[in-house]
Design a protein around this motif. Structure first.
Motif, short mmCIF file in Angstrom:
data_model
loop_
_atom_site.label_atom_id
_atom_site.label_comp_id
_atom_site.label_asym_id
_atom_site.label_seq_id
_atom_site.Cartn_x
_atom_site.Cartn_y
_atom_site.Cartn_z
N SER A 332 -45.22 4.93 -38.06
CA SER A 332 -46.21 4.02 -37.50
C SER A 332 -47.58 4.38 -38.05
O SER A 332 -47.78 5.48 -38.59
CB SER A 332 -46.21 4.09 -35.97
OG SER A 332 -47.27 3.33 -35.41
N ASP A 333 -48.53 3.45 -37.90
CA ASP A 333 -49.90 3.74 -38.30
C ASP A 333 -50.69 4.40 -37.18
O ASP A 333 -51.87 4.72 -37.36
CB ASP A 333 -50.60 2.47 -38.77
CG ASP A 333 -50.69 1.42 -37.66
OD1 ASP A 333 -49.96 1.57 -36.65
OD2 ASP A 333 -51.47 0.46 -37.80
N GLY A 334 -50.06 4.59 -36.01
CA GLY A 334 -50.71 5.27 -34.90
C GLY A 334 -51.38 4.36 -33.91
O GLY A 334 -51.82 4.81 -32.84
N ASP A 335 -51.49 3.04 -34.22
CA ASP A 335 -52.13 2.10 -33.29
C ASP A 335 -51.17 1.72 -32.18
O ASP A 335 -49.98 1.51 -32.41
CB ASP A 335 -52.58 0.84 -34.04
CG ASP A 335 -53.77 1.13 -34.96
OD1 ASP A 335 -54.42 2.16 -34.74
OD2 ASP A 335 -54.02 0.32 -35.87
N ASN A 336 -51.70 1.59 -30.98
CA ASN A 336 -50.91 1.18 -29.82
C ASN A 336 -51.88 0.66 -28.76
O ASN A 336 -53.05 1.06 -28.71
CB ASN A 336 -50.10 2.35 -29.27
CG ASN A 336 -49.05 1.90 -28.26
OD1 ASN A 336 -48.66 0.72 -28.26
ND2 ASN A 336 -48.61 2.79 -27.42
N LEU A 337 -51.38 -0.25 -27.94
CA LEU A 337 -52.22 -0.74 -26.85
C LEU A 337 -52.57 0.40 -25.91
O LEU A 337 -51.74 1.28 -25.61
CB LEU A 337 -51.48 -1.83 -26.09
CG LEU A 337 -51.32 -3.20 -26.80
CD1 LEU A 337 -50.54 -4.14 -25.91
CD2 LEU A 337 -52.67 -3.78 -27.15
N TYR A 338 -53.81 0.40 -25.44
CA TYR A 338 -54.26 1.47 -24.54
C TYR A 338 -53.43 1.50 -23.27
O TYR A 338 -53.08 2.57 -22.75
CB TYR A 338 -55.74 1.27 -24.22
CG TYR A 338 -56.29 2.33 -23.29
CD1 TYR A 338 -56.62 3.59 -23.75
CD2 TYR A 338 -56.47 2.05 -21.93
CE1 TYR A 338 -57.11 4.57 -22.90
CE2 TYR A 338 -56.97 3.02 -21.06
CZ TYR A 338 -57.28 4.27 -21.56
OH TYR A 338 -57.78 5.23 -20.71
N SER A 339 -53.07 0.31 -22.78
CA SER A 339 -52.29 0.24 -21.54
C SER A 339 -50.86 0.70 -21.73
O SER A 339 -50.15 0.95 -20.74
CB SER A 339 -52.31 -1.19 -21.00
OG SER A 339 -51.78 -2.09 -21.97
N ASP A 340 -50.40 0.79 -22.98
CA ASP A 340 -49.02 1.18 -23.25
C ASP A 340 -48.87 2.69 -23.42
O ASP A 340 -47.75 3.19 -23.54
CB ASP A 340 -48.52 0.47 -24.51
CG ASP A 340 -47.02 0.63 -24.72
OD1 ASP A 340 -46.25 0.34 -23.78
OD2 ASP A 340 -46.63 1.05 -25.81
#
Length: 423
Positions: A332-340
Protein backbone atom coordinates in the motif's frame (compact mmCIF):
# COMPACT_ATOMS: atom_id res chain seq x y z
CA UNK A 1 18.07 -47.91 -7.27
CA UNK A 2 20.93 -45.74 -8.52
CA UNK A 3 20.84 -44.29 -12.04
CA UNK A 4 24.18 -43.40 -13.61
CA UNK A 5 24.13 -41.00 -16.54
CA UNK A 6 26.80 -42.18 -19.00
CA UNK A 7 25.86 -39.87 -21.84
CA UNK A 8 28.77 -38.04 -23.41
CA UNK A 9 29.23 -34.35 -22.67
CA UNK A 10 28.66 -31.85 -25.48
CA UNK A 11 31.69 -30.93 -27.54
CA UNK A 12 34.33 -28.87 -25.67
CA UNK A 13 32.21 -28.87 -22.50
CA UNK A 14 32.32 -30.74 -19.19
CA UNK A 15 29.04 -30.74 -17.27
CA UNK A 16 30.63 -32.27 -14.19
CA UNK A 17 33.34 -29.61 -14.06
CA UNK A 18 30.71 -26.91 -14.44
CA UNK A 19 28.65 -28.21 -11.53
CA UNK A 20 31.79 -28.61 -9.42
CA UNK A 21 32.72 -25.03 -10.22
CA UNK A 22 29.26 -23.75 -9.21
CA UNK A 23 29.39 -25.65 -5.91
CA UNK A 24 32.84 -24.30 -5.06
CA UNK A 25 31.95 -20.72 -5.95
CA UNK A 26 28.36 -20.87 -4.68
CA UNK A 27 28.67 -17.92 -2.31
CA UNK A 28 30.32 -15.73 -4.91
CA UNK A 29 27.79 -16.74 -7.57
CA UNK A 30 24.86 -16.08 -5.18
CA UNK A 31 26.14 -12.59 -4.42
CA UNK A 32 26.66 -11.90 -8.12
CA UNK A 33 23.14 -13.11 -8.95
CA UNK A 34 21.57 -10.85 -6.32
CA UNK A 35 23.63 -7.89 -7.48
CA UNK A 36 22.78 -8.38 -11.14
CA UNK A 37 19.07 -8.93 -10.41
CA UNK A 38 18.63 -5.49 -8.80
CA UNK A 39 18.68 -3.68 -12.15
CA UNK A 40 16.58 -6.26 -14.03
CA UNK A 41 12.95 -6.72 -14.75
CA UNK A 42 11.35 -9.81 -13.22
CA UNK A 43 10.85 -11.36 -16.65
CA UNK A 44 14.54 -10.86 -17.37
CA UNK A 45 15.45 -12.54 -14.09
CA UNK A 46 13.49 -15.64 -15.06
CA UNK A 47 15.50 -15.93 -18.27
CA UNK A 48 18.90 -16.17 -16.55
CA UNK A 49 21.86 -14.35 -18.07
CA UNK A 50 25.49 -13.46 -17.63
CA UNK A 51 27.05 -12.86 -14.22
CA UNK A 52 30.61 -12.07 -13.21
CA UNK A 53 32.58 -12.99 -10.08
CA UNK A 54 36.07 -11.89 -8.99
CA UNK A 55 38.96 -14.09 -9.95
CA UNK A 56 40.26 -14.02 -6.38
CA UNK A 57 37.57 -16.52 -5.42
CA UNK A 58 38.35 -18.98 -8.19
CA UNK A 59 41.47 -20.62 -6.77
CA UNK A 60 41.43 -24.38 -7.35
CA UNK A 61 41.96 -26.54 -4.26
CA UNK A 62 45.27 -28.37 -4.38
CA UNK A 63 47.54 -30.46 -2.18
CA UNK A 64 51.00 -29.24 -1.31
CA UNK A 65 53.74 -30.46 0.99
CA UNK A 66 54.49 -28.29 4.00
CA UNK A 67 57.50 -28.37 6.29
CA UNK A 68 61.07 -29.41 5.73
CA UNK A 69 64.02 -27.30 4.67
CA UNK A 70 64.52 -26.08 1.12
CA UNK A 71 67.62 -24.22 -0.06
CA UNK A 72 66.97 -21.73 -2.86
CA UNK A 73 69.00 -19.03 -4.51
CA UNK A 74 66.87 -16.05 -5.62
CA UNK A 75 68.06 -13.14 -7.75
CA UNK A 76 68.07 -9.74 -6.12
CA UNK A 77 66.65 -6.48 -7.49
CA UNK A 78 67.52 -2.79 -7.38
CA UNK A 79 63.97 -1.46 -7.62
CA UNK A 80 62.02 -2.94 -4.69
CA UNK A 81 62.68 -3.48 -1.02
CA UNK A 82 60.83 -5.48 1.60
CA UNK A 83 57.30 -4.19 2.12
CA UNK A 84 56.77 -2.70 -1.34
CA UNK A 85 53.58 -3.57 -3.24
CA UNK A 86 54.26 -4.99 -6.69
CA UNK A 87 52.06 -3.55 -9.47
CA UNK A 88 49.80 -5.98 -11.27
CA UNK A 89 50.69 -6.40 -14.91
CA UNK A 90 48.55 -7.45 -17.83
CA UNK A 91 44.81 -7.47 -18.31
CA UNK A 92 42.72 -10.53 -17.41
CA UNK A 93 39.13 -9.45 -17.79
CA UNK A 94 39.23 -6.33 -15.61
CA UNK A 95 40.60 -2.81 -15.63
CA UNK A 96 44.37 -2.48 -15.50
CA UNK A 97 45.81 0.44 -13.61
CA UNK A 98 49.22 1.91 -13.22
CA UNK A 99 51.24 1.30 -10.07
CA UNK A 100 50.12 3.54 -7.25
CA UNK A 101 46.56 4.06 -8.58
CA UNK A 102 44.96 1.32 -6.48
CA UNK A 103 44.01 -2.32 -6.89
CA UNK A 104 42.62 -3.59 -10.16
CA UNK A 105 39.44 -5.66 -10.24
CA UNK A 106 39.50 -8.84 -12.27
CA UNK A 107 36.30 -10.70 -13.09
CA UNK A 108 35.25 -14.08 -14.42
CA UNK A 109 32.14 -13.96 -16.62
CA UNK A 110 29.90 -16.88 -17.46
CA UNK A 111 26.28 -17.49 -18.43
CA UNK A 112 23.73 -19.11 -16.13
CA UNK A 113 20.70 -20.90 -17.50
CA UNK A 114 17.21 -19.90 -16.44
CA UNK A 115 16.85 -22.72 -13.89
CA UNK A 116 20.33 -22.14 -12.44
CA UNK A 117 19.73 -18.41 -12.06
CA UNK A 118 16.35 -18.77 -10.33
CA UNK A 119 17.51 -21.63 -8.08
CA UNK A 120 20.54 -19.66 -6.89
CA UNK A 121 18.47 -16.52 -6.33
CA UNK A 122 15.88 -18.41 -4.24
CA UNK A 123 18.38 -20.72 -2.56
CA UNK A 124 18.45 -19.08 0.89
CA UNK A 125 14.81 -17.92 1.00
CA UNK A 126 12.00 -19.59 2.91
CA UNK A 127 8.69 -18.93 4.58
CA UNK A 128 9.32 -18.10 8.26
CA UNK A 129 8.06 -20.48 10.95
CA UNK A 130 6.54 -23.09 8.64
CA UNK A 131 5.47 -25.43 11.44
CA UNK A 132 1.82 -26.53 11.40
CA UNK A 133 1.12 -29.76 9.57
CA UNK A 134 -2.04 -31.58 8.62
CA UNK A 135 -1.24 -35.28 8.53
CA UNK A 136 -4.57 -36.35 7.09
CA UNK A 137 -3.85 -34.83 3.70
CA UNK A 138 -0.26 -35.96 3.29
CA UNK A 139 0.32 -36.63 -0.40
CA UNK A 140 4.08 -36.80 -0.58
CA UNK A 141 5.92 -40.08 -0.08
CA UNK A 142 9.52 -40.61 0.91
CA UNK A 143 11.81 -43.61 1.39
CA UNK A 144 12.84 -44.61 4.90
CA UNK A 145 14.97 -47.40 6.34
CA UNK A 146 13.03 -50.58 7.07
CA UNK A 147 15.59 -53.03 8.43
CA UNK A 148 17.47 -55.60 6.35
CA UNK A 149 16.61 -58.27 3.79
CA UNK A 150 18.37 -61.33 2.33
CA UNK A 151 17.98 -60.07 -1.24
CA UNK A 152 18.36 -56.74 -2.96
CA UNK A 153 20.57 -54.56 -5.09
CA UNK A 154 24.36 -54.91 -4.71
CA UNK A 155 24.56 -51.16 -4.03
CA UNK A 156 22.48 -51.67 -0.86
CA UNK A 157 24.72 -54.34 0.72
CA UNK A 158 25.32 -53.64 4.41
CA UNK A 159 28.98 -54.48 4.93
CA UNK A 160 28.90 -54.20 8.72
CA UNK A 161 25.82 -56.42 9.14
CA UNK A 162 27.17 -58.97 6.63
CA UNK A 163 30.54 -59.26 8.38
CA UNK A 164 28.88 -59.54 11.78
CA UNK A 165 26.71 -62.47 10.66
CA UNK A 166 29.66 -64.13 8.92
CA UNK A 167 31.75 -63.93 12.09
CA UNK A 168 28.92 -65.36 14.20
CA UNK A 169 28.52 -68.28 11.78
CA UNK A 170 32.27 -69.01 11.76
CA UNK A 171 32.38 -68.98 15.56
CA UNK A 172 29.32 -71.23 15.85
CA UNK A 173 30.73 -73.77 13.36
CA UNK A 174 34.20 -73.56 14.97
CA UNK A 175 35.98 -72.63 11.79
CA UNK A 176 39.76 -72.86 12.40
CA UNK A 177 41.55 -69.60 12.83
CA UNK A 178 44.55 -68.84 10.57
CA UNK A 179 46.57 -68.08 13.72
CA UNK A 180 46.01 -71.63 15.04
CA UNK A 181 47.27 -73.15 11.79
CA UNK A 182 50.30 -70.85 11.80
CA UNK A 183 51.18 -71.94 15.38
CA UNK A 184 51.04 -75.62 14.44
CA UNK A 185 53.24 -75.04 11.40
CA UNK A 186 55.77 -73.17 13.56
CA UNK A 187 55.73 -75.96 16.15
CA UNK A 188 56.26 -78.62 13.47
CA UNK A 189 59.72 -77.21 12.60
CA UNK A 190 61.27 -78.06 16.00
CA UNK A 191 59.37 -81.11 17.23
CA UNK A 192 59.95 -84.82 17.39
CA UNK A 193 59.03 -87.19 14.62
CA UNK A 194 56.12 -88.62 16.58
CA UNK A 195 54.75 -85.14 17.31
CA UNK A 196 55.29 -84.15 13.69
CA UNK A 197 52.98 -86.95 12.53
CA UNK A 198 50.27 -85.76 14.90
CA UNK A 199 50.63 -82.14 13.74
CA UNK A 200 50.46 -83.12 10.05
CA UNK A 201 47.20 -85.00 10.65
CA UNK A 202 45.81 -82.13 12.70
CA UNK A 203 46.78 -79.59 10.05
CA UNK A 204 45.11 -81.65 7.33
CA UNK A 205 41.93 -81.81 9.39
CA UNK A 206 41.95 -78.06 10.13
CA UNK A 207 42.59 -77.05 6.52
CA UNK A 208 39.88 -79.38 5.28
CA UNK A 209 37.46 -77.88 7.79
CA UNK A 210 38.47 -74.36 6.79
CA UNK A 211 37.66 -75.13 3.15
CA UNK A 212 34.25 -76.53 4.04
CA UNK A 213 33.36 -73.50 6.19
CA UNK A 214 33.72 -70.43 3.97
CA UNK A 215 34.78 -67.03 5.30
CA UNK A 216 31.63 -65.36 3.91
CA UNK A 217 28.64 -67.42 2.81
CA UNK A 218 25.68 -66.21 0.70
CA UNK A 219 23.43 -66.71 3.73
CA UNK A 220 25.44 -64.05 5.60
CA UNK A 221 24.79 -61.25 3.10
CA UNK A 222 22.25 -58.66 4.18
CA UNK A 223 20.87 -55.75 2.17
CA UNK A 224 19.57 -52.46 3.49
CA UNK A 225 15.82 -52.35 2.96
CA UNK A 226 13.76 -49.25 2.19
CA UNK A 227 10.03 -48.73 1.97
CA UNK A 228 7.81 -45.85 0.93
CA UNK A 229 6.05 -44.02 3.71
CA UNK A 230 3.73 -41.00 3.67
CA UNK A 231 5.50 -37.78 4.60
CA UNK A 232 3.59 -35.03 6.42
CA UNK A 233 3.20 -32.05 4.13
CA UNK A 234 3.13 -28.59 5.63
CA UNK A 235 0.13 -26.67 4.35
CA UNK A 236 0.45 -22.95 3.91
CA UNK A 237 -1.61 -20.14 2.45
CA UNK A 238 -0.33 -16.73 1.40
CA UNK A 239 -2.75 -13.79 1.36
CA UNK A 240 -1.71 -11.07 -1.10
CA UNK A 241 -3.39 -7.79 -0.14
CA UNK A 242 -2.88 -4.94 -2.63
CA UNK A 243 -4.16 -1.39 -2.50
CA UNK A 244 -5.46 -0.30 -5.93
CA UNK A 245 -7.21 2.89 -4.83
CA UNK A 246 -6.94 6.24 -6.58
CA UNK A 247 -4.07 7.37 -4.34
CA UNK A 248 -1.86 4.64 -5.82
CA UNK A 249 -0.05 6.03 -8.85
CA UNK A 250 0.98 3.85 -11.78
CA UNK A 251 4.55 3.81 -10.45
CA UNK A 252 3.37 2.60 -7.04
CA UNK A 253 1.16 -0.08 -8.57
CA UNK A 254 4.08 -1.20 -10.72
CA UNK A 255 6.29 -1.59 -7.63
CA UNK A 256 3.60 -3.54 -5.77
CA UNK A 257 2.96 -5.86 -8.72
CA UNK A 258 6.67 -6.52 -9.13
CA UNK A 259 6.88 -7.51 -5.47
CA UNK A 260 3.91 -9.86 -5.80
CA UNK A 261 5.24 -11.35 -9.04
CA UNK A 262 8.50 -12.15 -7.27
CA UNK A 263 6.56 -13.60 -4.34
CA UNK A 264 4.51 -15.72 -6.73
CA UNK A 265 7.63 -17.10 -8.43
CA UNK A 266 9.22 -17.83 -5.04
CA UNK A 267 6.22 -19.74 -3.65
CA UNK A 268 5.42 -21.75 -6.77
CA UNK A 269 9.09 -22.61 -7.30
CA UNK A 270 10.00 -23.61 -3.74
CA UNK A 271 6.79 -25.03 -2.24
CA UNK A 272 4.38 -27.63 -3.48
CA UNK A 273 1.46 -27.15 -1.09
CA UNK A 274 1.14 -23.38 -0.81
CA UNK A 275 -2.11 -21.75 -1.85
CA UNK A 276 -2.32 -18.12 -2.84
CA UNK A 277 -5.31 -15.88 -2.18
CA UNK A 278 -5.36 -12.58 -4.09
CA UNK A 279 -7.28 -9.72 -2.52
CA UNK A 280 -7.31 -6.20 -3.91
CA UNK A 281 -9.14 -3.31 -2.32
CA UNK A 282 -10.21 0.28 -2.68
CA UNK A 283 -12.95 1.28 -0.25
CA UNK A 284 -14.19 -2.30 -0.63
CA UNK A 285 -12.25 -5.55 -1.02
CA UNK A 286 -12.74 -8.48 -3.35
CA UNK A 287 -11.04 -11.82 -3.86
CA UNK A 288 -9.87 -12.10 -7.47
CA UNK A 289 -7.97 -14.52 -9.61
CA UNK A 290 -4.32 -14.16 -10.58
CA UNK A 291 -4.92 -12.49 -13.93
CA UNK A 292 -7.31 -9.88 -12.50
CA UNK A 293 -4.98 -9.20 -9.59
CA UNK A 294 -2.04 -8.33 -11.84
CA UNK A 295 -3.80 -6.85 -14.87
CA UNK A 296 -7.35 -5.80 -13.97
CA UNK A 297 -7.99 -2.02 -13.71
CA UNK A 298 -9.57 -0.61 -10.54
CA UNK A 299 -9.78 2.69 -8.69
CA UNK A 300 -11.68 4.32 -5.85
CA UNK A 301 -11.33 5.39 -2.24
CA UNK A 302 -9.14 3.76 0.38
CA UNK A 303 -10.36 1.55 3.22
CA UNK A 304 -7.65 -0.82 4.48
CA UNK A 305 -9.94 -2.56 6.95
CA UNK A 306 -12.00 -3.93 4.05
CA UNK A 307 -9.04 -6.09 2.89
CA UNK A 308 -8.37 -7.32 6.43
CA UNK A 309 -12.04 -8.09 6.94
CA UNK A 310 -12.09 -10.09 3.69
CA UNK A 311 -9.01 -12.03 4.82
CA UNK A 312 -10.68 -12.74 8.17
CA UNK A 313 -13.80 -14.19 6.53
CA UNK A 314 -11.76 -16.35 4.13
CA UNK A 315 -9.64 -17.74 6.99
CA UNK A 316 -12.76 -18.62 8.98
CA UNK A 317 -14.45 -20.34 6.05
CA UNK A 318 -11.53 -22.17 4.34
CA UNK A 319 -8.31 -22.15 6.33
CA UNK A 320 -8.43 -23.46 9.84
CA UNK A 321 -5.54 -21.86 11.81
CA UNK A 322 -4.84 -25.13 13.66
CA UNK A 323 -4.05 -26.88 10.35
CA UNK A 324 -2.69 -24.13 8.11
CA UNK A 325 0.37 -21.92 8.15
CA UNK A 326 -1.14 -18.53 7.35
CA UNK A 327 0.97 -15.75 5.81
CA UNK A 328 0.07 -12.32 4.50
CA UNK A 329 1.84 -9.75 2.35
CA UNK A 330 0.30 -6.30 2.03
CA UNK A 331 1.36 -3.52 -0.33
CA UNK A 332 0.00 0.00 0.00
CA UNK A 333 1.01 3.63 -0.26
CA UNK A 334 0.15 4.10 3.43
CA UNK A 335 -2.97 6.26 2.90
CA UNK A 336 -6.10 5.34 4.84
CA UNK A 337 -9.17 7.10 6.13
CA UNK A 338 -8.59 8.59 9.57
CA UNK A 339 -11.80 7.01 10.84
CA UNK A 340 -10.64 3.59 9.64
CA UNK A 341 -7.46 3.56 11.73
CA UNK A 342 -9.04 2.12 14.89
CA UNK A 343 -10.94 -0.56 12.93
CA UNK A 344 -7.74 -1.60 11.12
CA UNK A 345 -5.78 -1.78 14.39
CA UNK A 346 -8.50 -3.87 16.05
CA UNK A 347 -8.64 -6.36 13.17
CA UNK A 348 -4.87 -6.76 13.21
CA UNK A 349 -4.50 -7.14 16.98
CA UNK A 350 -7.59 -9.28 17.65
CA UNK A 351 -7.55 -11.68 14.69
CA UNK A 352 -5.07 -11.25 11.83
CA UNK A 353 -1.74 -11.20 13.67
CA UNK A 354 -2.66 -13.91 16.25
CA UNK A 355 -3.39 -16.47 13.51
CA UNK A 356 -0.61 -15.58 11.06
CA UNK A 357 2.89 -16.99 11.09
CA UNK A 358 4.28 -13.89 9.42
CA UNK A 359 2.87 -10.61 8.11
CA UNK A 360 4.89 -8.50 5.66
CA UNK A 361 3.92 -4.91 4.91
CA UNK A 362 5.45 -3.14 1.91
CA UNK A 363 4.89 0.59 1.60
CA UNK A 364 5.45 1.89 -1.91
CA UNK A 365 6.20 5.51 -2.69
CA UNK A 366 7.39 7.88 -5.35
CA UNK A 367 11.11 8.29 -5.98
CA UNK A 368 11.27 11.99 -5.03
CA UNK A 369 15.00 12.05 -4.30
CA UNK A 370 14.40 14.40 -1.38
CA UNK A 371 16.46 13.21 1.63
CA UNK A 372 14.51 15.47 4.00
CA UNK A 373 11.16 13.84 3.22
CA UNK A 374 11.05 11.48 6.22
CA UNK A 375 7.36 11.75 7.15
CA UNK A 376 5.62 8.48 7.93
CA UNK A 377 2.11 7.58 6.86
CA UNK A 378 -0.62 6.69 9.34
CA UNK A 379 -0.54 3.05 8.25
CA UNK A 380 3.25 2.87 8.63
CA UNK A 381 3.03 4.29 12.17
CA UNK A 382 0.37 1.70 13.07
CA UNK A 383 2.42 -1.26 11.79
CA UNK A 384 5.57 0.09 13.40
CA UNK A 385 3.83 0.25 16.76
CA UNK A 386 2.45 -3.29 16.43
CA UNK A 387 5.88 -4.60 15.41
CA UNK A 388 7.51 -3.07 18.46
CA UNK A 389 4.99 -4.94 20.62
CA UNK A 390 6.31 -8.31 19.43
CA UNK A 391 3.85 -9.12 16.65
CA UNK A 392 5.04 -11.39 13.78
CA UNK A 393 5.26 -8.39 11.52
CA UNK A 394 7.92 -6.86 9.29
CA UNK A 395 7.63 -3.56 7.40
CA UNK A 396 9.71 -2.14 4.54
CA UNK A 397 9.61 0.85 2.19
CA UNK A 398 10.46 0.92 -1.51
CA UNK A 399 10.41 3.77 -3.99
CA UNK A 400 12.29 2.35 -7.00
CA UNK A 401 12.55 -0.91 -8.93
CA UNK A 402 16.09 -1.56 -7.74
CA UNK A 403 14.91 -1.79 -4.13
CA UNK A 404 12.43 -4.64 -4.74
CA UNK A 405 14.95 -7.49 -4.78
CA UNK A 406 16.96 -6.47 -1.66
CA UNK A 407 13.76 -5.86 0.33
CA UNK A 408 12.26 -9.17 -0.77
CA UNK A 409 15.44 -10.97 0.27
CA UNK A 410 15.40 -9.28 3.68
CA UNK A 411 11.83 -10.35 4.33
CA UNK A 412 12.14 -14.01 3.33
CA UNK A 413 15.78 -14.97 3.88
CA UNK A 414 16.42 -18.17 5.83
CA UNK A 415 16.87 -17.64 9.56
CA UNK A 416 17.58 -19.80 12.57
CA UNK A 417 14.79 -20.76 14.93
CA UNK A 418 15.93 -18.24 17.53
CA UNK A 419 16.34 -15.42 15.01
CA UNK A 420 13.30 -13.29 14.16
CA UNK A 421 12.58 -10.94 11.31
CA UNK A 422 13.44 -7.41 12.33
CA UNK A 423 10.40 -5.14 12.13
Amino acid sequence: MNIIDRRLNPGSKSLENRQRFLRRAKTLVRDAVKKSSEARDIKDVLEGGEVSIPLDGMHEPRLRREGGIRDMVLPGNKKFVEGDVLPRSGQSGGKSREAGEGDSEDAFRFVLSRDEFVDIFLDDLELPDLAKRKLAEAEQETLRRAGYSVSGSPTNISISRTMRLAMARRVALRRPRPEAIAELEAEMRDCSEERRTEIVAELASLKSRMQRISYIDPIDIRYRRFESTPKPVAQAVMFCLMDVSGSMSEHMKDLAKRFYMLLYVFLTRRYRHVELVFIRHTDRAEEVDEDTFFHGPASGGTLVSSALEAMKEIVKSRYRPEDWNIYAAQASDGDNLYSDGDVTAALLKDFILPVTQFFAYLEVGEATGNPFDTSDSSLWALYQRLGSEGAPLSIRKVSSRGEIFPVFHELFQRRSKQEKVAP
